[in-house]
Design an enzyme around this catalytic site. Structure first.
Site, PDB file in Angstrom:
ATOM      1  N   SER A 119      -4.825  24.187  18.951  1.00 42.06           N
ATOM      2  CA  SER A 119      -3.468  23.926  19.503  1.00 42.06           C
ATOM      3  C   SER A 119      -2.806  24.712  20.560  1.00 42.06           C
ATOM      4  CB  SER A 119      -2.513  24.007  18.309  1.00 42.06           C
ATOM      5  OG  SER A 119      -2.551  25.189  17.484  1.00 42.06           O
ATOM      6  N   HIS A 140      -7.325  17.892  21.367  1.00 40.77           N
ATOM      7  CA  HIS A 140      -6.090  18.501  20.461  1.00 40.77           C
ATOM      8  C   HIS A 140      -5.726  17.106  19.702  1.00 40.77           C
ATOM      9  CE1 HIS A 140      -2.109  20.465  19.641  1.00 40.77           C
ATOM     10  NE2 HIS A 140      -2.907  20.590  18.725  1.00 40.77           N
ATOM     11  N   GLU A 152      -4.549  15.059  23.090  1.00 42.46           N
ATOM     12  CA  GLU A 152      -4.204  15.756  24.227  1.00 42.46           C
ATOM     13  C   GLU A 152      -5.570  16.282  24.380  1.00 42.46           C
ATOM     14  OE1 GLU A 152      -0.515  18.640  24.828  1.00 42.46           O
ATOM     15  OE2 GLU A 152      -1.587  19.047  23.020  1.00 42.46           O
TER      16      GLU A 152
HETATM   17  N1  CAA Z   1      -3.801  11.505   5.847  1.00 40.37           N
HETATM   18  C1  CAA Z   1      -4.251  10.010   6.107  1.00 40.37           C
HETATM   19  N2  CAA Z   1      -3.129   9.376   6.094  1.00 40.37           N
HETATM   20  C2  CAA Z   1      -1.775   9.686   5.676  1.00 40.37           C
HETATM   21  C3  CAA Z   1      -1.521  10.950   5.654  1.00 40.37           C
HETATM   22  C4  CAA Z   1      -2.535  12.156   5.586  1.00 40.37           C
HETATM   23  N3  CAA Z   1      -2.268  13.220   5.432  1.00 40.37           N
HETATM   24  N4  CAA Z   1      -0.289  11.313   5.213  1.00 40.37           N
HETATM   25  C5  CAA Z   1       0.391  10.057   5.222  1.00 40.37           C
HETATM   26  N5  CAA Z   1      -0.606   9.029   5.548  1.00 40.37           N
HETATM   27  C6  CAA Z   1      -0.475   7.486   5.895  1.00 40.37           C
HETATM   28  C7  CAA Z   1       0.072   6.802   4.440  1.00 40.37           C
HETATM   29  O1  CAA Z   1      -1.213   6.674   3.740  1.00 40.37           O
HETATM   30  C8  CAA Z   1       0.840   5.620   4.744  1.00 40.37           C
HETATM   31  O2  CAA Z   1      -0.173   4.676   5.328  1.00 40.37           O
HETATM   32  P1  CAA Z   1       0.208   3.140   5.115  1.00 40.37           P
HETATM   33  O3  CAA Z   1       1.024   2.779   6.162  1.00 40.37           O
HETATM   34  O4  CAA Z   1      -1.260   2.364   5.448  1.00 40.37           O
HETATM   35  O5  CAA Z   1       0.546   2.874   3.742  1.00 40.37           O
HETATM   36  C9  CAA Z   1       1.185   6.222   6.349  1.00 40.37           C
HETATM   37  O6  CAA Z   1       0.548   7.301   6.499  1.00 40.37           O
HETATM   38  C10 CAA Z   1       2.864   6.487   6.133  1.00 40.37           C
HETATM   39  O7  CAA Z   1       2.992   7.527   4.900  1.00 40.37           O
HETATM   40  P2  CAA Z   1       3.964   7.520   3.975  1.00 40.37           P
HETATM   41  O8  CAA Z   1       4.514   6.199   3.668  1.00 40.37           O
HETATM   42  O9  CAA Z   1       3.549   8.318   2.721  1.00 40.37           O
HETATM   43  O10 CAA Z   1       4.862   8.787   4.488  1.00 40.37           O
HETATM   44  P3  CAA Z   1       5.692   8.680   5.776  1.00 40.37           P
HETATM   45  O11 CAA Z   1       6.377   7.314   6.101  1.00 40.37           O
HETATM   46  O12 CAA Z   1       6.755   9.662   5.695  1.00 40.37           O
HETATM   47  O13 CAA Z   1       4.677   9.041   7.141  1.00 40.37           O
HETATM   48  C11 CAA Z   1       3.824  10.875   8.210  1.00 40.37           C
HETATM   49  C12 CAA Z   1       4.096  10.265   6.903  1.00 40.37           C
HETATM   50  C13 CAA Z   1       2.940   9.908   8.741  1.00 40.37           C
HETATM   51  C14 CAA Z   1       3.210  12.255   8.079  1.00 40.37           C
HETATM   52  C15 CAA Z   1       5.071  10.727   8.792  1.00 40.37           C
HETATM   53  O14 CAA Z   1       6.340  11.548   8.220  1.00 40.37           O
HETATM   54  C16 CAA Z   1       5.140  11.475  10.182  1.00 40.37           C
HETATM   55  O15 CAA Z   1       4.810  10.851  11.176  1.00 40.37           O
HETATM   56  N6  CAA Z   1       5.610  12.845  10.287  1.00 40.37           N
HETATM   57  C17 CAA Z   1       5.524  13.676  11.663  1.00 40.37           C
HETATM   58  C18 CAA Z   1       4.270  13.905  11.694  1.00 40.37           C
HETATM   59  C19 CAA Z   1       3.920  14.882  13.194  1.00 40.37           C
HETATM   60  O16 CAA Z   1       4.875  15.115  13.722  1.00 40.37           O
HETATM   61  N7  CAA Z   1       2.780  15.219  13.185  1.00 40.37           N
HETATM   62  C20 CAA Z   1       2.655  16.405  14.373  1.00 40.37           C
HETATM   63  C21 CAA Z   1       2.585  17.886  13.784  1.00 40.37           C
HETATM   64  S1  CAA Z   1       2.398  18.872  15.291  1.00 40.37           S
HETATM   65  C22 CAA Z   1       0.769  18.896  15.145  1.00 40.37           C
HETATM   66  O17 CAA Z   1      -0.138  18.338  14.854  1.00 40.37           O
HETATM   67  C23 CAA Z   1       0.166  19.589  16.635  1.00 40.37           C
HETATM   68  C24 CAA Z   1      -0.021  21.278  16.413  1.00 40.37           C
HETATM   69  O18 CAA Z   1      -0.831  21.805  16.936  1.00 40.37           O
HETATM   70  C25 CAA Z   1       0.751  22.006  15.271  1.00 40.37           C
END
Ligand code: CAA
Length: 283
Positions: A119, A140, A152
């Site tokens: 990352s 990434h 990325e």
């Molecule tokens: N693995 C697989 N699928 C997942 C999951 C996981 N860990 N968590 C949630 N999902 C899926 C669910 O199964 C659900 O699928 P369906 O639409 O088919 O039912 C969908 O995602 C939505 O999940 P939920 O309804 O349970 O919950 P939500 O609407 O709150 O979504 C989330 C969860 C997708 C995590 C959403 O909250 C989100 O987009 N959060 C922000 C995530 C983000 O910003 N990620 C980047 C982090 S930074 C990074 O990764 C870079 C780094 O280097 C640090």
């Protein structure tokens, strides 16, 4: 350059997610981890996510079975001898990654591409530690990998156009949207995201608003799916601090100074969701 067989190194949250989406897209994937318990946990995570997807009728039972058939857990790194691509997703530590890439470089076929899911660590430096810097690249993925569309694709100084094109095409094949990013501290995603999270923590630290209210501001005010305090816990506060330090060191600019409250939580071991306690309490 055709990519058919690949290895994902490291079966944690990111590695198992990457292995899953690659197998779902038809690639033959070795998921490698030297630690058998970690490997079993990673495979179990994939199985659970696919089962949930079947229950939600997003995929068929047949697709789940196909994916599991294409995904082979291994504890022997020698399997990379059969691979066209290896994606590393181990701990964010330059020495650990460099020594792993030395092992992969010594075993992988000459044509194979080596990629890192780091990352924030420098691609050019890791590439230079191998004998194939032109076939080395950053890939990434975002967490959770099966859900987030972005990859990325980070060019090191010596990355060839052929390598970039092969990896960009592969990311598209995974139904992801690749963006081309230069090898700069924390690349693009974390350069933008982490100062936002750090600033949110400063707002709490200075008593501007509570943890919950900072999250409400960003979820209801900006339509972010998660507020920055929840997201910080989700990513891991140690990871957030680490990336802020990469930015601070890399640019030598005080705008990237990590918030003292973030440091304090990390020193306390309140690392977020994975530790059961971060800005929020879990379980
Ligand atoms: N693995 C697989 N699928 C997942 C999951 C996981 N860990 N968590 C949630 N999902 C899926 C669910 O199964 C659900 O699928 P369906 O639409 O088919 O039912 C969908 O995602 C939505 O999940 P939920 O309804 O349970 O919950 P939500 O609407 O709150 O979504 C989330 C969860 C997708 C995590 C959403 O909250 C989100 O987009 N959060 C922000 C995530 C983000 O910003 N990620 C980047 C982090 S930074 C990074 O990764 C870079 C780094 O280097 C640090």
């Amino acid at each position: 350059m055709a990519i058919n067989h690949m290895m994902v190194v490291g079966s944690g949250q990111m590695g198992s997610g990457i292995a899953q989406v690659c197998a779902q897209s038809g690639y033959h994937v070795y998921l490698y981890d030297a630690n058998k318990n970690a490997l079993d946990k990673g495979m179990e995570g994939v199985r659970k996510r696919l089962t949930k997807a079947v229950e939600k009728t997003r995929i068929s039972e047949h697709e789940k079975q196909n994916t599991m058939d294409l995904l082979q857990p291994v504890t022997d790194i020698d399997s990379v001898r059969e691979c066209d691509l290896a994606i590393e997703a181990i701990v964010e530590n330059l020495d650990a990654k460099t020594s792993l890439f030395n092992e992969l470089d010594a075993r992988a076929p000459d044509h194979a591409i080596l990629a890192t899911n780091t990352s924030s660590l420098p691609i050019t430096e890791m590439a230079a530690a191998t004998n194939r810097p032109e076939q080395f690249i950053g890939m990434h993925f975002m967490n959770p990998v099966p859900v987030m569309k972005l990859v990325e694709v980070i060019r090191g100084l010596q990355t060839s156009d052929a390598t970039y094109q092969a990896v960009e095409a592969m990311a598209t094949d995974l139904s992801k949207s690749p963006v081309e990013v230069d090898d700069a501290p924390a690349f693009a995603a974390n350069r933008i995201l982490m100062p936002m999270i750090n600033e949110a923590i400063f707002a709490v630290h200075e008593g501007v608003a509570s943890v919950e209210d900072v999250d409400t501001v960003m979820t209801l005010g900006m339509n972010h799916p998660m507020g920055p305090m929840t997201l910080a816990d989700f990513i891991g506060l140690d990871t957030c601090l680490y990336i802020m330090e990469v930015l601070y060191d890399g640019y030598n600019d005080s705008k990237y100074r990590p918030c003292p409250l973030l440091k304090k939580y990390v020193h306390a071991g309140w690392l977020g969701k994975k530790a059961g306690r971060g800005f929020y309490q879990y379980d």
